[in-house]
Structure formats: structure tokens, C-alpha cells
Design a protein around this motif. Structure first.
Motif, short mmCIF file in Angstrom:
data_model
loop_
_atom_site.label_atom_id
_atom_site.label_comp_id
_atom_site.label_asym_id
_atom_site.label_seq_id
_atom_site.Cartn_x
_atom_site.Cartn_y
_atom_site.Cartn_z
N GLN A 148 0.97 -1.18 0.11
CA GLN A 148 -0.05 -0.24 -0.02
C GLN A 148 0.88 1.44 0.21
OE1 GLN A 148 -2.38 -0.61 3.41
NE2 GLN A 148 -4.15 -1.67 2.29
N ARG A 149 1.95 1.23 0.94
CA ARG A 149 2.79 2.28 0.78
C ARG A 149 3.63 2.63 -0.82
NH1 ARG A 149 8.37 3.67 1.58
NH2 ARG A 149 8.80 5.50 2.58
N ARG A 150 3.80 1.41 -1.20
CA ARG A 150 4.49 1.70 -2.87
C ARG A 150 3.32 2.45 -3.65
NH1 ARG A 150 5.67 -3.31 -6.62
NH2 ARG A 150 3.47 -3.41 -6.38
N TYR A 152 0.71 4.10 -2.79
CA TYR A 152 0.71 5.53 -2.41
C TYR A 152 1.72 6.33 -3.07
CZ TYR A 152 0.67 9.86 0.38
OH TYR A 152 0.65 11.05 0.80
N LEU A 153 3.07 5.93 -3.01
CA LEU A 153 4.20 6.85 -3.61
C LEU A 153 4.00 6.93 -4.94
CD1 LEU A 153 7.24 5.41 -1.36
CD2 LEU A 153 5.80 7.49 -1.06
N GLU A 154 3.59 5.88 -5.56
CA GLU A 154 3.32 5.82 -7.20
C GLU A 154 2.13 6.73 -7.64
OE1 GLU A 154 2.53 1.83 -8.25
OE2 GLU A 154 4.78 1.03 -8.13
N GLN A 155 1.19 6.84 -6.69
CA GLN A 155 0.20 7.90 -6.88
C GLN A 155 0.51 9.21 -6.67
OE1 GLN A 155 -3.12 6.78 -4.43
NE2 GLN A 155 -3.65 4.85 -5.66
N VAL A 156 1.35 9.36 -5.61
CA VAL A 156 2.02 10.52 -5.36
C VAL A 156 2.86 11.25 -6.49
CG1 VAL A 156 3.49 12.14 -3.77
CG2 VAL A 156 1.90 10.69 -2.72
N ARG A 159 0.67 11.96 -9.73
CA ARG A 159 0.01 13.42 -9.43
C ARG A 159 0.90 14.30 -9.72
NH1 ARG A 159 -2.88 10.67 -5.12
NH2 ARG A 159 -1.45 11.60 -3.53
#
Length: 376
Positions: A148-150, A152-156, A159
Motif C-alpha cells: 500500500q505504501r508503494r 501510495y508513493l506511485e500515486q503521489v 500526481r
């Protein structure tokens, strides 16, 4: 393949630990060739777990479960399975990780129950179950959190990329709007005024010749300068209204530029040394603009002169020079105007150098050098 090497080495170390523990433990059977083969299969599974996490999870789980059933290797047999469970959950294969965890735990504890003495089965089963269950739950949860952290970082990051692209698009749109505004202002103000000057000068020249008089040199200069100003203004407006078309110019059009200059009455020779090759677009366009501005200055200020264009291609740099044999001398230095300053800004902005000065033997020389082995 190099990225898979750490996984293979880790699997090999775990396999040595497992076989050594089985050989030294009084409760375990002596490992045989089949057990060594199963350990090697486990090592191969770990070696490909980065690329094929589900396949590796199935291979490692089956191999370690068989090793434990054969020799009763103990908790060390669970270590490779824990690693692949974590990796599978991290890569998003949650159900595969859960099923492998349940299957290994069931087989592992069933083997312990079947071989444990009747009085000790309950206590050993409870201890082993608590220990291994805690390990596998922790591996699944840790892999899930890491995945989930990975994500999230990919989404950030995505964006951020989208925001940067949006900013660039907005900047380009605003720049286009500003160019159109400037073009409209220039057209509404300067075009009208210069057109009046040109028309009035033409009428004065016509009337003077109609009366049998030769127009004055100042009047002819005004007529010629106003015509040149109109041409340059129209070219500037075209650039402002359609900058994409203006960016298409390059040194491959120097011959066309030289021909236009010849038709205006200035003899031009073009010399190319070295092997012409593809250039960065910014360098290609800047070189063309240097030649264009230098030829414009020759036509305006050099008088009856001949221009020489020299393009020198070298592995690490490009040199563009324009010389003439006109009226300029070192005794009367040239005051840099908008054209020379613009050339210097173009060249230095690309990491190059510009030399523009009168020659000792008369005439003027412009020499621009662009580096080709570094970032623009």
C-alpha cells in the motif's frame, strides 16, 4: 539477472542453515540427496521471486513443506516461505500469500502432531501454532502495508507528473496568448505608422522624379528603411502568431538564406568543413539565426561588400562564422545593437561563445561556437 542474485544468495544461505539445523538436531532425520535437491529447488524459486512472485511462492512453499515432512527440519523450514509470503503480499497477491500461509501452517503442524508423544502434543502444538501463526500474520501484514505504501508513493509521483504537465501546458497557453497579444499590438500600432512612412516616402520620390529631379539620398534611405522595417515586422508577426513554424529553421536552410541575400545585391559564399550531421534543435536554430542576423547587418551597414559564411563541424563543437569586407574598421568600433545582443543571448544561453568585432584588414566578423557534448 544481477537483480535476482541477492535473492538467490539469500535462498542459498537459508538452505545451508536449514540443512545444518536438520543435521545437528537430535529430533530431525539426516538429510538425504532428495532433501538437498528440494533445498536447491527452493533456492531456484527464491531466485525468480522478484519476477514471478506467485510461482516462486508455490515452489518454495511446496519444497519447504516436503523437506519438513521428510526430515522434521523445524522452524527454519518456514523462513524461506515467510520471505516469499511477504514479497507476494507486497506485490499485491494477497490471496496467494494467505493460501500459502494456511497450507504451510496446516502441513507443518500436522507433521508435528503426528510425530509428537501423546502427552506433549498439546503443549508443542500450541507453542508452534502461536509462534508460526504470529510470524505468518506479521509477514502478510507487513507485505500488505509495504504494498500500500508503494502504491501510495506511485500515486503521489503520478500526481506530481500530472501537475507538472498541467503547469507546462498552462505556461505554454499563456505564452501563446501573450504572443498573440503582442502581435496584435504591434500590428495595430507599428504597422500603421511604418506603412504611412513608406507610402509618404514613395510619393515624395515619385513626385521628385516626375518633376525631373533626383530624390535626395536621405529620402531614398527613408524609403528603403521603411520597406525593410515592414518586411521585418511582418516576419516578426508571423513568428509571434505561429512559433512552431519558426522553429523549423535550421542550418540546412543556410543556402536558401544566402540565395535571398544575393538577390538583395550582396554576394555571398558558403563554405562547409567537417561532416555535417544531426544537431540538437536548439543549436541548429540558433546557428541559423546567427547567420541570418549577421547577413542582415552586412546588407544594412557594410556597404558594397561580399559576405562569407563558414560552417565548421567538429566532434565536440559547431562553429558558425560570417565575415565581410565592408566598411567596418577597428578604429571605429561598432556599438552593439539589439541584433548583436540577441545573437549573444542565443549563443551563451546554449553554453557557447560569440565573438563579433571589426577585422584588422577591414570588414566585420561574427563567430559563434556551440558545444555539442553537453546539455543545452
Amino acid at each position: 539477472m544481477r537483480r535476482d542474485l541477492p535473492y538467490a544468495l539469500t535462498g542459498l544461505a537459508l538452505g545451508v542453515l536449514l540443512l545444518g539445523n536438520a543435521a545437528l538436531s537430535p529430533d530431525a532425520a539426516a538429510p538425504g540427496p532428495a532433501d538437498v535437491a528440494l533445498v536447491l529447488i527452493m533456492v531456484a524459486g527464491l531466485a525468480v521471486c522478484r519476477r514471478f512472485p506467485v510461482l516462486a511462492l508455490a515452489v518454495v512453499t511446496a519444497a519447504m513443506l516436503l523437506v519438513h515432512l521428510r526430515v522434521h527440519a523445524g522452524a527454519t523450514a518456514a523462513f524461506p516461505v515467510l520471505g516469499t509470503v511477504y514479497l507476494a503480499a507486497w506485490r499485491g497477491h494477497r490471496w496467494a500469500a494467505v493460501l500459502a500461509s494456511v497450507g504451510f501452517l496446516a502441513g507443518f503442524l500436522a507433521r508435528d502432531v503426528s510425530v509428537a508423544p501423546a502427552g506433549e502434543a498439546g503443549q508443542q502444538l500450541a507453542e508452534r501454532t502461536a509462534l508460526l501463526l504470529g510470524w505468518f500474520v506479521a509477514a502478510n501484514v507487513a507485505g500488505l502495508v509495504a504494498g500500500q505504501r508503494r502504491a501510495y508513493l506511485e500515486q503521489v509521483e503520478q500526481r506530481a507528473v500530472e501537475a507538472e504537465r498541467t503547469r507546462e501546458e498552462m505556461a505554454l497557453r499563456r505564452a501563446g496568448e501573450e504572443r498573440l497579444r503582442i502581435a496584435r499590438d504591434l500590428h495595430d500600432s507599428l504597422t500603421h505608422s511604418i506603412s504611412l512612412i513608406k507610402v509618404q516616402a514613395g510619393i515624395a520620390v515619385h513626385l521628385a522624379r516626375k518633376q525631373g529631379e533626383e530624390p535626395s539620398a536621405a529620402l531614398l534611405a527613408i524609403q528603403e528603411a521603411s520597406a525593410a522595417a515592414m518586411r521585418e515586422l511582418r516576419a516578426t508577426l508571423d513568428v509571434l502568431r505561429s512559433p512552431a513554424d519558426a522553429d523549423e529553421v535550421g542550418l540546412d536552410r543556410v543556402a536558401e538564406l544566402a540565395e535571398r541575400t544575393r538577390s538583395a545585391g550582396v554576394p555571398v559564399r558558403v563554405t562547409v568543413t567537417g561532416q555535417p550531421r544531426g544537431l540538437p534543435s536548439a543549436v541548429d536554430q540558433a546557428g541559423y539565426r546567427v547567420v541570418q542576423e549577421a547577413l542582415t547587418n552586412v546588407a544594412r551597414h557594410a556597404g558594397a561588400a561580399t559576405a562569407q559564411i563558414h560552417l565548421a563541424y567538429a566532434p565536440a563543437q559547431l562553429t558558425v562564422s560570417v565575415t565581410d569586407d565592408g566598411q567596418a574598421t577597428p578604429v571605429r568600433p561598432v556599438t552593439p545593437g539589439v541584433g548583436l545582443n540577441g545573437m549573444r543571448e542565443r549563443v551563451t544561453g546554449l553554453g557557447g561563445t560569440l565573438h563579433a568585432a571589426a577585422r584588422d584588414d577591414g570588414g566585420f566578423a561574427v563567430r559563434a561556437t556551440f558545444p555539442l557534448n553537453g546539455p543545452a
